[in-house]
Design a protein around this motif. Structure first.
Motif, PDB file in Angstrom:
ATOM      1  N   SER A  86       0.838  -1.190   0.000  1.00 43.86           N
ATOM      2  CA  SER A  86       0.000   0.000   0.000  1.00 43.86           C
ATOM      3  C   SER A  86       0.876   1.243   0.000  1.00 43.86           C
ATOM      4  O   SER A  86       2.031   1.188   0.433  1.00 43.86           O
ATOM      5  CB  SER A  86      -0.918   0.022   1.231  1.00 43.86           C
ATOM      6  OG  SER A  86      -1.711   1.199   1.249  1.00 43.86           O
ATOM      7  N   SER A  87       0.314   2.350  -0.480  1.00 42.77           N
ATOM      8  CA  SER A  87       1.014   3.634  -0.417  1.00 42.77           C
ATOM      9  C   SER A  87       0.361   4.539   0.616  1.00 42.77           C
ATOM     10  O   SER A  87       0.625   5.748   0.651  1.00 42.77           O
ATOM     11  CB  SER A  87       0.983   4.317  -1.802  1.00 42.77           C
ATOM     12  OG  SER A  87       1.566   3.511  -2.790  1.00 42.77           O
ATOM     13  N   ASP A  88      -0.492   3.969   1.442  1.00 38.12           N
ATOM     14  CA  ASP A  88      -1.288   4.712   2.418  1.00 38.12           C
ATOM     15  C   ASP A  88      -0.544   4.848   3.749  1.00 38.12           C
ATOM     16  O   ASP A  88      -0.182   3.841   4.368  1.00 38.12           O
ATOM     17  CB  ASP A  88      -2.627   3.993   2.632  1.00 38.12           C
ATOM     18  CG  ASP A  88      -3.649   4.854   3.355  1.00 38.12           C
ATOM     19  OD1 ASP A  88      -3.243   5.830   4.010  1.00 38.12           O
ATOM     20  OD2 ASP A  88      -4.853   4.542   3.258  1.00 38.12           O
ATOM     21  N   SER A  89      -0.361   6.061   4.190  1.00 44.30           N
ATOM     22  CA  SER A  89       0.344   6.309   5.458  1.00 44.30           C
ATOM     23  C   SER A  89      -0.453   5.818   6.662  1.00 44.30           C
ATOM     24  O   SER A  89       0.081   5.741   7.773  1.00 44.30           O
ATOM     25  CB  SER A  89       0.639   7.801   5.621  1.00 44.30           C
ATOM     26  OG  SER A  89      -0.569   8.553   5.682  1.00 44.30           O
ATOM     27  N   ASP A  90      -1.740   5.492   6.464  1.00 45.18           N
ATOM     28  CA  ASP A  90      -2.559   5.012   7.575  1.00 45.18           C
ATOM     29  C   ASP A  90      -2.021   3.709   8.175  1.00 45.18           C
ATOM     30  O   ASP A  90      -2.364   3.349   9.302  1.00 45.18           O
ATOM     31  CB  ASP A  90      -4.009   4.779   7.120  1.00 45.18           C
ATOM     32  CG  ASP A  90      -4.748   6.079   6.843  1.00 45.18           C
ATOM     33  OD1 ASP A  90      -4.203   7.150   7.191  1.00 45.18           O
ATOM     34  OD2 ASP A  90      -5.853   6.028   6.273  1.00 45.18           O
ATOM     35  N   PHE A  91      -1.174   3.009   7.418  1.00 40.25           N
ATOM     36  CA  PHE A  91      -0.639   1.737   7.909  1.00 40.25           C
ATOM     37  C   PHE A  91       0.681   1.907   8.656  1.00 40.25           C
ATOM     38  O   PHE A  91       1.322   0.911   9.012  1.00 40.25           O
ATOM     39  CB  PHE A  91      -0.469   0.754   6.750  1.00 40.25           C
ATOM     40  CG  PHE A  91      -1.769   0.366   6.107  1.00 40.25           C
ATOM     41  CD1 PHE A  91      -2.730  -0.343   6.818  1.00 40.25           C
ATOM     42  CD2 PHE A  91      -2.049   0.730   4.793  1.00 40.25           C
ATOM     43  CE1 PHE A  91      -3.933  -0.695   6.236  1.00 40.25           C
ATOM     44  CE2 PHE A  91      -3.248   0.385   4.202  1.00 40.25           C
ATOM     45  CZ  PHE A  91      -4.200  -0.327   4.921  1.00 40.25           C
ATOM     46  N   THR A  92       1.073   3.146   8.905  1.00 45.76           N
ATOM     47  CA  THR A  92       2.321   3.406   9.633  1.00 45.76           C
ATOM     48  C   THR A  92       2.294   2.786  11.018  1.00 45.76           C
ATOM     49  O   THR A  92       3.230   2.098  11.433  1.00 45.76           O
ATOM     50  CB  THR A  92       2.575   4.913   9.750  1.00 45.76           C
ATOM     51  OG1 THR A  92       2.672   5.491   8.440  1.00 45.76           O
ATOM     52  CG2 THR A  92       3.851   5.200  10.526  1.00 45.76           C
ATOM     53  N   ARG A  93       1.224   3.018  11.741  1.00 45.17           N
ATOM     54  CA  ARG A  93       1.138   2.492  13.117  1.00 45.17           C
ATOM     55  C   ARG A  93       1.064   0.976  13.123  1.00 45.17           C
ATOM     56  O   ARG A  93       1.624   0.329  14.015  1.00 45.17           O
ATOM     57  CB  ARG A  93      -0.098   3.080  13.826  1.00 45.17           C
ATOM     58  CG  ARG A  93      -0.184   2.671  15.300  1.00 45.17           C
ATOM     59  CD  ARG A  93       0.963   3.268  16.098  1.00 45.17           C
ATOM     60  NE  ARG A  93       0.999   2.748  17.473  1.00 45.17           N
ATOM     61  CZ  ARG A  93       1.795   1.786  17.890  1.00 45.17           C
ATOM     62  NH1 ARG A  93       2.634   1.208  17.036  1.00 45.17           N
ATOM     63  NH2 ARG A  93       1.776   1.390  19.145  1.00 45.17           N
ATOM     64  N   LEU A  94       0.406   0.394  12.131  1.00 41.00           N
ATOM     65  CA  LEU A  94       0.332  -1.064  12.046  1.00 41.00           C
ATOM     66  C   LEU A  94       1.730  -1.640  11.857  1.00 41.00           C
ATOM     67  O   LEU A  94       2.118  -2.601  12.538  1.00 41.00           O
ATOM     68  CB  LEU A  94      -0.561  -1.483  10.883  1.00 41.00           C
ATOM     69  CG  LEU A  94      -0.580  -2.986  10.545  1.00 41.00           C
ATOM     70  CD1 LEU A  94      -1.128  -3.786  11.730  1.00 41.00           C
ATOM     71  CD2 LEU A  94      -1.393  -3.247   9.284  1.00 41.00           C
ATOM     72  N   ALA A  95       2.500  -1.059  10.934  1.00 38.81           N
ATOM     73  CA  ALA A  95       3.863  -1.539  10.688  1.00 38.81           C
ATOM     74  C   ALA A  95       4.710  -1.424  11.947  1.00 38.81           C
ATOM     75  O   ALA A  95       5.466  -2.341  12.291  1.00 38.81           O
ATOM     76  CB  ALA A  95       4.497  -0.754   9.546  1.00 38.81           C
ATOM     77  N   ALA A  96       4.579  -0.294  12.638  1.00 41.64           N
ATOM     78  CA  ALA A  96       5.352  -0.078  13.863  1.00 41.64           C
ATOM     79  C   ALA A  96       4.957  -1.090  14.940  1.00 41.64           C
ATOM     80  O   ALA A  96       5.817  -1.620  15.658  1.00 41.64           O
ATOM     81  CB  ALA A  96       5.139   1.346  14.369  1.00 41.64           C
ATOM     82  N   ARG A  97       3.667  -1.372  15.044  1.00 47.90           N
ATOM     83  CA  ARG A  97       3.189  -2.312  16.073  1.00 47.90           C
ATOM     84  C   ARG A  97       3.697  -3.726  15.806  1.00 47.90           C
ATOM     85  O   ARG A  97       4.099  -4.444  16.737  1.00 47.90           O
ATOM     86  CB  ARG A  97       1.659  -2.305  16.099  1.00 47.90           C
ATOM     87  CG  ARG A  97       1.047  -3.302  17.079  1.00 47.90           C
ATOM     88  CD  ARG A  97       1.439  -2.965  18.514  1.00 47.90           C
ATOM     89  NE  ARG A  97       0.964  -3.984  19.444  1.00 47.90           N
ATOM     90  CZ  ARG A  97       1.614  -5.112  19.724  1.00 47.90           C
ATOM     91  NH1 ARG A  97       2.780  -5.370  19.132  1.00 47.90           N
ATOM     92  NH2 ARG A  97       1.114  -5.976  20.588  1.00 47.90           N
ATOM     93  N   ILE A  98       3.700  -4.141  14.560  1.00 44.54           N
ATOM     94  CA  ILE A  98       4.197  -5.477  14.219  1.00 44.54           C
ATOM     95  C   ILE A  98       5.679  -5.591  14.540  1.00 44.54           C
ATOM     96  O   ILE A  98       6.143  -6.600  15.096  1.00 44.54           O
ATOM     97  CB  ILE A  98       3.938  -5.778  12.726  1.00 44.54           C
ATOM     98  CG1 ILE A  98       2.436  -5.866  12.457  1.00 44.54           C
ATOM     99  CG2 ILE A  98       4.621  -7.091  12.314  1.00 44.54           C
ATOM    100  CD1 ILE A  98       2.078  -6.000  10.989  1.00 44.54           C
TER     101      ILE A  98
END
Length: 264
Positions: free
Chosen positions: A102-114
């Motif tokens: 995805s190119s969506d910044s909304d997944f920033t926190r998801l990536a950080a949490r993983i």
């Protein structure tokens, strides 16, 4: 009989609203370099004409669609569903890494949490992807570098250099920074180690971004570094930064005490 070492298990989660189906061949070829895509899911409204290109490629790569109807305009439920599935898969403890497409910044926190859980995250998105999401991933690959067919193709065109997204000169300061951070008495450092450090320092560093297939090609084309191919140790390559005069100083000037001794 000893059992084979299994490739890292990966969960591939694709945001159909923020990724083009044109990258699918290159995407899964790139993912195969990392590990085994055990879970392959894509999220979007596949009743929409926008998602038809993706719908036509699902069977080829055994991608499981997660249908989300757009009941309201604007933000749909795809992002939320992707995040919920990601957390369920994370807590199952069955995966060594996640690939978020995805190119969506909304997944920033998801990536950080993983990554907080000690699991690697590999991001795939367009060059316009916000830096926050790119840096939240262990490695981020620009999808522009994945278009134009697979590298395994025998066509002559497949061996051509990838299209440059940035000028080669833009890579020079990044490579120089890595070399200066590495401890070396004479300035020489192993190219392989430089590549590893580049990935750690800049998650989206990729020679293909600069029109080169390999790091060695990129380093040579910058014209800012000296090369030394070692005959021993498997023929490894070392590099160092050129000085303003065109070559690296080979010896340090003597200290004051040494100069006095030389005069006497």
């Amino acid at each position: 009989m000893a059992s084979e070492t299994r490739s890292p298990r990966l969960a591939v989660l694709i945001d159909a609203d923020n990724a083009s189906a044109k990258i699918v061949d290159g995407l899964f070829e790139e993912i195969a370099k990392i590990g085994e895509a055990s879970v392959r899911r894509i999220y979007g409204d596949f009743s929409s004409p926008r998602s038809k290109p993706w719908a036509d490629t699902l069977a080829k790569y055994a991608i499981v669609p997660q249908q989300q109807f757009a009941y309201t305009t604007g933000k749909n439920a795809s992002d939320i569903t992707l995040v919920i599935d990601a957390m369920d898969l994370l807590h199952s403890g069955r995966f060594d890494g996640f690939c978020l497409v995805s190119s969506d910044s909304d997944f920033t926190r998801l990536a950080a949490r993983i990554r907080e859980q000690g699991i690697d995250v590999f991001g795939f998105g367009e060059q316009k992807t916000p830096e926050s999401f790119r840096q939240a991933c262990r490695r981020f690959v620009y999808t522009e570098n994945l278009r134009g067919g697979t590298a395994s193709s025998k066509d002559a065109d497949s061996m051509a250099a990838p299209k440059s997204l940035l000028p080669i000169s833009a890579a020079t300061p990044v490579i120089e920074k890595v070399i200066t951070q590495m401890e070396s008495e004479d300035g020489w450092v192993a190219l392989g180690v430089v590549g590893t450090q580049l990935s750690n320092l800049v998650s989206d560093f990729d020679p293909r971004t600069y029109g080169c297939r390999k790091l060695s090609d990129l380093v040579r084309k910058t014209g800012a570094f000296e090369f030394e191919e070692q005959t021993k140790g498997g023929g490894s390559v070392r590099i160092r930064v050129k000085t303003a005069g065109g070559s690296h100083a080979k010896a340090k000037p003597p200290k004051a005490g040494q100069r006095d001794q030389a005069k006497s």
